[in-house]
Design a protein around this motif. Structure first.
Motif, short mmCIF file in Angstrom:
data_model
loop_
_atom_site.label_atom_id
_atom_site.label_comp_id
_atom_site.label_asym_id
_atom_site.label_seq_id
_atom_site.Cartn_x
_atom_site.Cartn_y
_atom_site.Cartn_z
N ARG A 40 0.83 -1.22 0.00
CA ARG A 40 0.00 0.00 0.00
C ARG A 40 0.85 1.26 0.00
O ARG A 40 0.49 2.27 -0.61
CB ARG A 40 -0.92 0.00 1.23
CG ARG A 40 -2.01 1.06 1.23
CD ARG A 40 -2.82 1.00 2.51
NE ARG A 40 -2.09 1.59 3.62
CZ ARG A 40 -2.11 2.88 3.93
NH1 ARG A 40 -2.81 3.74 3.19
NH2 ARG A 40 -1.44 3.33 4.96
N THR A 41 2.02 1.19 0.64
CA THR A 41 2.81 2.40 0.86
C THR A 41 4.08 2.50 0.01
O THR A 41 4.66 3.58 -0.07
CB THR A 41 3.21 2.50 2.34
OG1 THR A 41 3.95 1.32 2.71
CG2 THR A 41 1.98 2.63 3.23
N HIS A 42 4.50 1.39 -0.60
CA HIS A 42 5.77 1.40 -1.32
C HIS A 42 5.67 0.73 -2.69
O HIS A 42 4.84 -0.17 -2.89
CB HIS A 42 6.86 0.66 -0.51
CG HIS A 42 7.34 1.42 0.68
ND1 HIS A 42 6.61 1.52 1.85
CD2 HIS A 42 8.50 2.12 0.89
CE1 HIS A 42 7.29 2.24 2.72
NE2 HIS A 42 8.43 2.62 2.18
N GLN A 43 6.53 1.17 -3.59
CA GLN A 43 6.72 0.53 -4.88
C GLN A 43 8.14 -0.02 -4.94
O GLN A 43 9.08 0.58 -4.40
CB GLN A 43 6.52 1.52 -6.02
CG GLN A 43 5.08 1.99 -6.20
CD GLN A 43 4.99 3.02 -7.32
OE1 GLN A 43 5.61 4.07 -7.25
NE2 GLN A 43 4.21 2.70 -8.35
N ARG A 172 5.19 5.50 -2.01
CA ARG A 172 4.17 6.01 -2.93
C ARG A 172 3.76 7.42 -2.52
O ARG A 172 3.58 7.71 -1.33
CB ARG A 172 2.94 5.12 -2.92
CG ARG A 172 3.17 3.70 -3.41
CD ARG A 172 1.86 2.93 -3.40
NE ARG A 172 2.04 1.51 -3.68
CZ ARG A 172 2.11 0.97 -4.89
NH1 ARG A 172 1.98 1.77 -5.96
NH2 ARG A 172 2.29 -0.32 -5.07
N ALA A 173 3.59 8.30 -3.50
CA ALA A 173 3.11 9.65 -3.21
C ALA A 173 1.71 9.59 -2.62
O ALA A 173 1.37 10.36 -1.71
CB ALA A 173 3.12 10.48 -4.50
N VAL A 174 0.90 8.68 -3.13
CA VAL A 174 -0.46 8.46 -2.61
C VAL A 174 -0.61 6.97 -2.33
O VAL A 174 -0.54 6.15 -3.26
CB VAL A 174 -1.54 8.90 -3.63
CG1 VAL A 174 -2.93 8.64 -3.06
CG2 VAL A 174 -1.36 10.38 -3.97
#
Length: 204
Positions: A40-43, A172-174
């Protein structure tokens, strides 16, 4: 990129970040929830795969065979205070997971690692990040607050381990919405917790 076992084997990855456990048994879902939050928070680069392994057991063997690096999140029991985080590496991983069986998925995952080893495709690097569970006997329950609070620390440990392997995740920015994340079918943590009745609603 995130995948589930139903997606079929995907070529091109050498690092697998795997969450295992049963979302329906309270703290047993810790491993899956950690990888869900990481997704959800990282790529990550395309050679890194994040997976909800659930309780798939031997169905995961092809993914384990393909992975050169394996990072696993799980809730396990080694008789220490609830919420204790522990990092286990290398050949200790399968033995450690089996030291005190909490559920069938742990035996299944031992079998996965053993099968991959017998086939000559054991990951070169393996790390387990585990938490001592607080509550397991709660069918349909979510993570206990203490265990949920430990997710941030577990993810920091996981990101540090990946960094030691030369892998960096980009925040992630969003953050992804629950429906777009790793865990589908309204089983993402927000939907799951919103859909569970309270104790007062159940007359308890």
């Amino acid at each position: 990129m995130s995948i589930t076992p139903d997606d079929g084997l995907l070529d091109g990855f050498d690092t697998l970040v795997l969450g295992i456990g049963n979302l329906l048994w309270a703290d047993e879902g810790f491993g899956v929830r950690c990888v869900e939050e990481l997704d959800r928070t990282h790529q990550f680069p395309s050679h890194v795969r994040l997976m909800d392994g659930g309780t798939q057991g031997l169905y995961l063997v092809h993914y384990i065979q393909q992975a050169r690096n394996l990072l696993v999140f799980d809730a396990i029991d080694w008789g220490v205070p609830p919420g204790t985080l522990k990092v286990v590496r290398g050949d200790e991983v399968p033995a450690f997971m089996g030291c005190r069986k909490m559920s069938l998925h742990q035996t299944g995952f031992q079998d996965v690692l053993a099968a991959a080893d017998l086939m000559g495709h054991k990951p070169q690097r393996m790390t387990l990040i585990g938490v001592q569970a607080e509550e397991l006997e709660d069918w349909g329950g979510s993570l206990r607050p203490l265990i949920r609070q430990k997710m941030a620390g577990a993810l920091e440990l996981g990101l540090a381990e990946l960094a030691d392997w030369g892998i960096t995740g980009e925040r992630r920015a969003v953050p992804l919405a629950g429906k777009d994340g790793l865990v589908g079918n309204d089983m993402d943590i927000a939907s799951y917790e919103a859909g569970r009745p309270t104790l007062s609603q159940m007359g308890l």
